[in-house]
Design an enzyme around this catalytic site. Sequence first.
Site, PDB file in Angstrom:
ATOM      1  N   TYR A   2     -11.745   4.565  -9.558  1.00  0.00           N
ATOM      2  CA  TYR A   2     -11.280   5.249  -8.344  1.00  0.00           C
ATOM      3  C   TYR A   2     -11.273   6.774  -8.483  1.00  0.00           C
ATOM      4  O   TYR A   2     -10.788   7.453  -7.569  1.00  0.00           O
ATOM      5  CB  TYR A   2      -9.844   4.825  -8.006  1.00  0.00           C
ATOM      6  CG  TYR A   2      -9.601   3.344  -7.897  1.00  0.00           C
ATOM      7  CD1 TYR A   2     -10.390   2.534  -7.086  1.00  0.00           C
ATOM      8  CD2 TYR A   2      -8.546   2.758  -8.589  1.00  0.00           C
ATOM      9  CE1 TYR A   2     -10.135   1.178  -6.984  1.00  0.00           C
ATOM     10  CE2 TYR A   2      -8.281   1.407  -8.488  1.00  0.00           C
ATOM     11  CZ  TYR A   2      -9.084   0.609  -7.680  1.00  0.00           C
ATOM     12  OH  TYR A   2      -8.819  -0.730  -7.580  1.00  0.00           O
ATOM     13  N   GLU A   4       4.786  -6.375   1.453  1.00  0.00           N
ATOM     14  CA  GLU A   4       4.066  -6.745   0.228  1.00  0.00           C
ATOM     15  C   GLU A   4       3.841  -5.536  -0.685  1.00  0.00           C
ATOM     16  O   GLU A   4       2.704  -5.199  -1.001  1.00  0.00           O
ATOM     17  CB  GLU A   4       2.690  -7.346   0.578  1.00  0.00           C
ATOM     18  CG  GLU A   4       2.740  -8.585   1.423  1.00  0.00           C
ATOM     19  CD  GLU A   4       1.361  -9.053   1.878  1.00  0.00           C
ATOM     20  OE1 GLU A   4       1.253 -10.192   2.304  1.00  0.00           O
ATOM     21  OE2 GLU A   4       0.403  -8.248   1.786  1.00  0.00           O
ATOM     22  N   PRO A   5       4.899  -4.883  -1.126  1.00  0.00           N
ATOM     23  CA  PRO A   5       4.714  -3.696  -1.955  1.00  0.00           C
ATOM     24  C   PRO A   5       4.334  -4.061  -3.386  1.00  0.00           C
ATOM     25  O   PRO A   5       4.874  -4.999  -3.959  1.00  0.00           O
ATOM     26  CB  PRO A   5       6.107  -3.046  -1.940  1.00  0.00           C
ATOM     27  CG  PRO A   5       7.033  -4.214  -1.804  1.00  0.00           C
ATOM     28  CD  PRO A   5       6.320  -5.222  -0.936  1.00  0.00           C
ATOM     29  N   GLY A   6       3.397  -3.345  -3.947  1.00  0.00           N
ATOM     30  CA  GLY A   6       3.028  -3.533  -5.352  1.00  0.00           C
ATOM     31  C   GLY A   6       3.227  -2.233  -6.110  1.00  0.00           C
ATOM     32  O   GLY A   6       4.267  -1.992  -6.721  1.00  0.00           O
ATOM     33  N   ARG A   7       2.239  -1.346  -5.980  1.00  0.00           N
ATOM     34  CA  ARG A   7       2.239  -0.137  -6.812  1.00  0.00           C
ATOM     35  C   ARG A   7       3.474   0.735  -6.616  1.00  0.00           C
ATOM     36  O   ARG A   7       3.902   1.395  -7.559  1.00  0.00           O
ATOM     37  CB  ARG A   7       0.980   0.679  -6.572  1.00  0.00           C
ATOM     38  CG  ARG A   7       1.064   1.642  -5.396  1.00  0.00           C
ATOM     39  CD  ARG A   7      -0.176   2.489  -5.258  1.00  0.00           C
ATOM     40  NE  ARG A   7      -1.331   1.684  -4.919  1.00  0.00           N
ATOM     41  CZ  ARG A   7      -2.483   1.710  -5.595  1.00  0.00           C
ATOM     42  NH1 ARG A   7      -2.630   2.496  -6.618  1.00  0.00           N
ATOM     43  NH2 ARG A   7      -3.480   0.961  -5.208  1.00  0.00           N
ATOM     44  N   CYS A  24     -18.674   2.405 -25.095  1.00  0.00           N
ATOM     45  CA  CYS A  24     -20.019   2.995 -25.039  1.00  0.00           C
ATOM     46  C   CYS A  24     -20.479   3.140 -23.590  1.00  0.00           C
ATOM     47  O   CYS A  24     -21.375   2.431 -23.129  1.00  0.00           O
ATOM     48  CB  CYS A  24     -20.983   2.153 -25.859  1.00  0.00           C
ATOM     49  SG  CYS A  24     -20.452   2.058 -27.570  1.00  0.00           S
ATOM     50  N   GLU A  25     -19.800   4.003 -22.856  1.00  0.00           N
ATOM     51  CA  GLU A  25     -20.103   4.317 -21.462  1.00  0.00           C
ATOM     52  C   GLU A  25     -19.710   5.767 -21.230  1.00  0.00           C
ATOM     53  O   GLU A  25     -18.604   6.174 -21.608  1.00  0.00           O
ATOM     54  CB  GLU A  25     -19.235   3.476 -20.497  1.00  0.00           C
ATOM     55  CG  GLU A  25     -19.463   1.995 -20.527  1.00  0.00           C
ATOM     56  CD  GLU A  25     -20.665   1.551 -19.703  1.00  0.00           C
ATOM     57  OE1 GLU A  25     -21.170   2.346 -18.882  1.00  0.00           O
ATOM     58  OE2 GLU A  25     -21.088   0.411 -19.905  1.00  0.00           O
ATOM     59  N   GLY A  65       0.781  -1.226   0.000  1.00  0.00           N
ATOM     60  CA  GLY A  65       0.000   0.000   0.000  1.00  0.00           C
ATOM     61  C   GLY A  65       0.814   1.276   0.000  1.00  0.00           C
ATOM     62  O   GLY A  65       0.251   2.371   0.003  1.00  0.00           O
ATOM     63  N   TYR A 119      -1.960  -1.724 -11.645  1.00  0.00           N
ATOM     64  CA  TYR A 119      -3.407  -1.785 -11.802  1.00  0.00           C
ATOM     65  C   TYR A 119      -3.849  -1.180 -13.138  1.00  0.00           C
ATOM     66  O   TYR A 119      -4.864  -0.507 -13.233  1.00  0.00           O
ATOM     67  CB  TYR A 119      -4.107  -1.135 -10.580  1.00  0.00           C
ATOM     68  CG  TYR A 119      -3.603  -1.744  -9.301  1.00  0.00           C
ATOM     69  CD1 TYR A 119      -3.958  -3.038  -8.957  1.00  0.00           C
ATOM     70  CD2 TYR A 119      -2.695  -1.065  -8.491  1.00  0.00           C
ATOM     71  CE1 TYR A 119      -3.435  -3.646  -7.825  1.00  0.00           C
ATOM     72  CE2 TYR A 119      -2.168  -1.668  -7.349  1.00  0.00           C
ATOM     73  CZ  TYR A 119      -2.539  -2.957  -7.031  1.00  0.00           C
ATOM     74  OH  TYR A 119      -2.008  -3.564  -5.928  1.00  0.00           O
TER      75      TYR A 119
HETATM   76  C1  LIG Z   1      -3.160  -5.449  -3.205  1.00  0.00           C
HETATM   77  C2  LIG Z   1      -2.410  -5.974  -2.056  1.00  0.00           C
HETATM   78  C3  LIG Z   1      -1.092  -5.572  -1.825  1.00  0.00           C
HETATM   79  C4  LIG Z   1      -0.375  -4.542  -2.664  1.00  0.00           C
HETATM   80  O1  LIG Z   1      -0.948  -3.268  -2.607  1.00  0.00           O
HETATM   81  P1  LIG Z   1      -0.149  -2.062  -3.301  1.00  0.00           P
HETATM   82  O2  LIG Z   1      -0.994  -0.866  -3.110  1.00  0.00           O
HETATM   83  O3  LIG Z   1      -0.016  -2.408  -4.745  1.00  0.00           O
HETATM   84  O4  LIG Z   1       1.164  -1.968  -2.627  1.00  0.00           O
HETATM   85  C5  LIG Z   1      -0.425  -6.127  -0.764  1.00  0.00           C
HETATM   86  N1  LIG Z   1      -1.025  -7.040   0.044  1.00  0.00           N
HETATM   87  C6  LIG Z   1      -2.296  -7.445  -0.154  1.00  0.00           C
HETATM   88  C7  LIG Z   1      -2.878  -8.459   0.757  1.00  0.00           C
HETATM   89  C8  LIG Z   1      -3.033  -6.932  -1.202  1.00  0.00           C
HETATM   90  O5  LIG Z   1      -4.299  -7.326  -1.380  1.00  0.00           O
END
Ligand SMILES: *Cc1c(COP(=O)(O)O)cnc(C)c1O
Length: 437
Positions: A320, A277-280, A358-359, A240, A387
């Site tokens: 969002y 757990e970094p993603g974005r 078409c939205e 997050g 995402y």
């Molecule tokens: C989506 C998610 C993440 C990653 O979130 P980011 O905003 O991309 O860092 C980490 N852990 C869990 C359990 C998630 O569902």
Amino acid sequence: MDHFHFDDGRLYCEQVDLERVADRVGTPVFIYSRATLEAHYDRLAEAFAPLDPVICYAVKSCDNLSILALLRNRGAGMDVVSGGEILRARAAGVDMSRVVYAGVGKTDVEIELALDEGIGYFNIESEAEFENIAAIAAARGTTARAALRINPDIDPRTAHAKTTTGKKESKFGVDIERARRFFATYGHNEHLRLCAVHMHIGSPVYEVEPYVNATERAMQLVRELQEAGHHIEAIDIGGGFGADYQTDQTPAYTEYARRIVPLLQPFKDAGGRILLEPGRTISANAGILLTSVQYMKEGGAKTFAIVDTGMHHLLRPTLYESFHFIWPIHVSPDMVPPARGELDLPGLHPVDVVGPICETGDYLALQRKLPPLHRGDRLAIFAAGAYGRVMASNYNSMPRPAEVLIHGSEAMLVRRRETWDELLGAETNPQPVLLGT
Ligand SMILES: *Cc1c(COP(=O)(O)O)cnc(C)c1O
């Protein structure tokens, strides 16, 4: 923050002129920068180095196999949320003991796959789920490890209600009170060893404070569980962390780490493991979406730029109400944007950048000030790495875009554009469902 820059009015990714890529592979196309992905991963790892964490990249943010493989080479584990993502992690050569598996609705087939692959932790979201995974593990004569996902009841103050997950009433995890009972009931299961605590409070979180509060609550719970005789071997603080959708929107990793590391250091020093757990924060600014203007349309008081991508390829603005900086990839040198955000340069005009779907909700930006646009102009939609392609759909029977990964002066097509044949393929040979009728 990233390796996209204008030189003499032309947009480059690392050393590659993106107009040349668009000429070759067409638009729409997602472009990723390897140097950016690696720099984000490395900086995060460095900031949290005192905890020597397992950095489990969130596959769902951007799941291309080539990207997973390069992060795996950097030492990353993976955070997965489905059987399909487990297969992606495996295909990318990830050490399965460094994979954590979250999600509220894991099916039996997915659970069996995860057990067979020997993943690191099941992140448990409910009592019913724990009992089911334990029963499947017992039936297969195997054992696995589990982390209980707790809900620290912190408002992460994310930009949008749809991305808040750590509040008490969310569908994810269990609250702290229930967590104590959870460990009391299930803490001694032989087939599913409940030995870790997990949380993920939402995203994107642009402040450090919610992590500090959530981590304090998690540590308090861990101490109580230890006093009650439970062995807690790991704490997973989730993802997050923010990304720069606009210039300088996000605290530096060192800012997060400065506050979070001291809270977890005693646990680490006592032999515990820390997971992130970094993603974005790794993928968002490492990718852009290139699109072409199909038509300009004057509609009453408004000007529309109708482009060849939209909510079917980048859903975030619609879902969002998120901001993505947009700019032409080839402009006169005096039109190079000084920063990403709402700009006020001379010669800009407000435009709605909309897609072909078409939205009415199919837009990428509303009343955005942009240089004069014409049919055929290419635009870059920034911070589209996370995402983006992963949420793309075939709505209106549109093929999904290609993906290109840039490394220095090289550009690799790492996912080809979907074809019309692929769109129709699963429907060309209808089969009877009920035999004998
Ligand atoms: C989506 C998610 C993440 C990653 O979130 P980011 O905003 O991309 O860092 C980490 N852990 C869990 C359990 C998630 O569902």
